[in-house]
Enzyme design. Sequence first.
Site, mmCIF file in Angstrom:
data_model
loop_
_atom_site.group_PDB
_atom_site.id
_atom_site.type_symbol
_atom_site.label_atom_id
_atom_site.label_comp_id
_atom_site.label_asym_id
_atom_site.label_seq_id
_atom_site.Cartn_x
_atom_site.Cartn_y
_atom_site.Cartn_z
ATOM 1 N N HIS A 8 -12.253 42.882 -37.631
ATOM 2 C CA HIS A 8 -13.328 43.842 -37.665
ATOM 3 C C HIS A 8 -12.553 45.108 -37.852
ATOM 4 C CE1 HIS A 8 -15.676 40.981 -35.742
ATOM 5 N NE2 HIS A 8 -14.862 40.808 -34.979
ATOM 6 N N ARG A 70 -16.821 46.654 -35.861
ATOM 7 C CA ARG A 70 -16.444 46.093 -34.754
ATOM 8 C C ARG A 70 -17.257 45.543 -33.509
ATOM 9 N NH1 ARG A 70 -15.395 49.376 -29.422
ATOM 10 N NH2 ARG A 70 -16.486 50.914 -30.223
ATOM 11 N N SER A 72 -17.440 44.418 -30.604
ATOM 12 C CA SER A 72 -18.017 44.936 -29.354
ATOM 13 C C SER A 72 -18.763 46.227 -29.110
ATOM 14 C CB SER A 72 -16.576 45.097 -28.386
ATOM 15 O OG SER A 72 -15.721 46.089 -28.923
ATOM 16 N N HIS A 177 -21.491 35.742 -33.128
ATOM 17 C CA HIS A 177 -20.513 36.626 -32.601
ATOM 18 C C HIS A 177 -21.552 37.422 -31.433
ATOM 19 C CE1 HIS A 177 -17.004 39.109 -31.874
ATOM 20 N NE2 HIS A 177 -16.430 38.545 -32.872
ATOM 21 N N TYR A 193 -17.132 36.294 -24.871
ATOM 22 C CA TYR A 193 -16.877 36.014 -26.181
ATOM 23 C C TYR A 193 -16.832 34.138 -26.223
ATOM 24 C CZ TYR A 193 -16.018 40.239 -28.337
ATOM 25 O OH TYR A 193 -16.164 41.546 -28.993
ATOM 26 N N HIS A 222 -13.117 32.273 -32.503
ATOM 27 C CA HIS A 222 -12.374 32.197 -31.304
ATOM 28 C C HIS A 222 -11.980 30.532 -31.110
ATOM 29 C CE1 HIS A 222 -15.155 35.528 -30.820
ATOM 30 N NE2 HIS A 222 -14.223 36.128 -30.986
ATOM 31 N N GLU A 283 -8.759 37.842 -36.200
ATOM 32 C CA GLU A 283 -9.544 38.685 -35.474
ATOM 33 C C GLU A 283 -8.617 39.995 -35.343
ATOM 34 O OE1 GLU A 283 -11.272 37.618 -31.774
ATOM 35 O OE2 GLU A 283 -13.017 38.852 -32.311
HETATM 36 ZN ZN LIG Z 1 -14.541 38.948 -33.794
#
Ligand SMILES: [Zn+2]
Length: 341
Positions: A8, A70, A72, A177, A193, A222, A283
């Site tokens: 990201h 990004r 978040s 995501h 997440y 993840h 990541e």
């Molecule tokens: Zn990510």
Amino acid sequence: MIIDCHGHYTTSPKELDLFRQQQVALIDGGTRGTPTAPKISDDQLRESVEKAQLKFQRERGTGLTIFSPRASGMGHHIGDGAVSEAWAHVCNDLIHRLCALYPENFVGVCQLPQTPGVPPTNSIRELERCVKEFGFIGCNLNPDPSGGYWKDPPLTDRWWYPFYEKMVELDVPAMIHVSASCNPNFHATGAHYINGDTTAFMQFLTSDLFKDFPTLKFIIPHGGGAVPYHWGRYRGLAQDMKRPPLKELLLNNVFFDTCVYHLPGIELLTRVVPIENILFASEMVGAVKGIDPETGYHFDDTKRYIDAVKTLSEADRQKIYEANARRVFSRLDKQLAKRAA
Ligand SMILES: [Zn+2]
């Protein structure tokens, strides 16, 4: 070449944050309208990645990052569809510029302008723009635009079908995501997440989505959340529900990345999930930033773990590092050839 399928742009210049702050201020003030796009020079862009993503690529020996805004920061819960669309535009434009500046280091994946309660129609437009105009090769799809309250239908509902039709037409996968957590019960990267990843997998398990879309592809990041650790539970649940075995049910369509930040986790992932379904990823930069005092290396230096798994053959590693990503991101080869020409 080692392809990192999950990176990201977490190091953007402050002008981008200012744009977002202005956007939020306009919403809070009850005004409609979009602030002027941030002015960010190529030098600023270079500076923002040279000491971060590019430095880590060089140090760790990874070659190409599949790069997106990004996660978040997507903040789909803020404002309406128009707000999310303007924000996605600005963020995706920057990814496009970085890919043009560093064609050997980055290839783009887009942020979608999702909004809670709104069918993902404007996401179709943005996906098309990013794939056709920018040469992006995938998107990040938020299964919960509300940010931790899960107000929209599951990913297997027909609500999402028009978007999937476009993904299939363009031949691009989506990484599942989530973005920020608005629910104080869920820490964003530590709980929200992982919940999102695990929840998406269970939704797929209970549906016939991949009968309707045999070529639709998702990457669960993840390391697949809690899924590989609980593989027996998911196999057993599928059996109890008279569903086909997992391999038949979803492993042509669902893939896992390697953003798991310790060796035992990667060992488990590579033992449980078929090698064909695992894509290398780190990541970086940002989900976990620090150095593991037990190893002396960054937690997110995931290549070290994969290199250390004794049960993997060189052929297995090649699949994880490169071949699987080229297969799942089916536009990647063409995009790289175009750049080399
Ligand atoms: Zn990510």
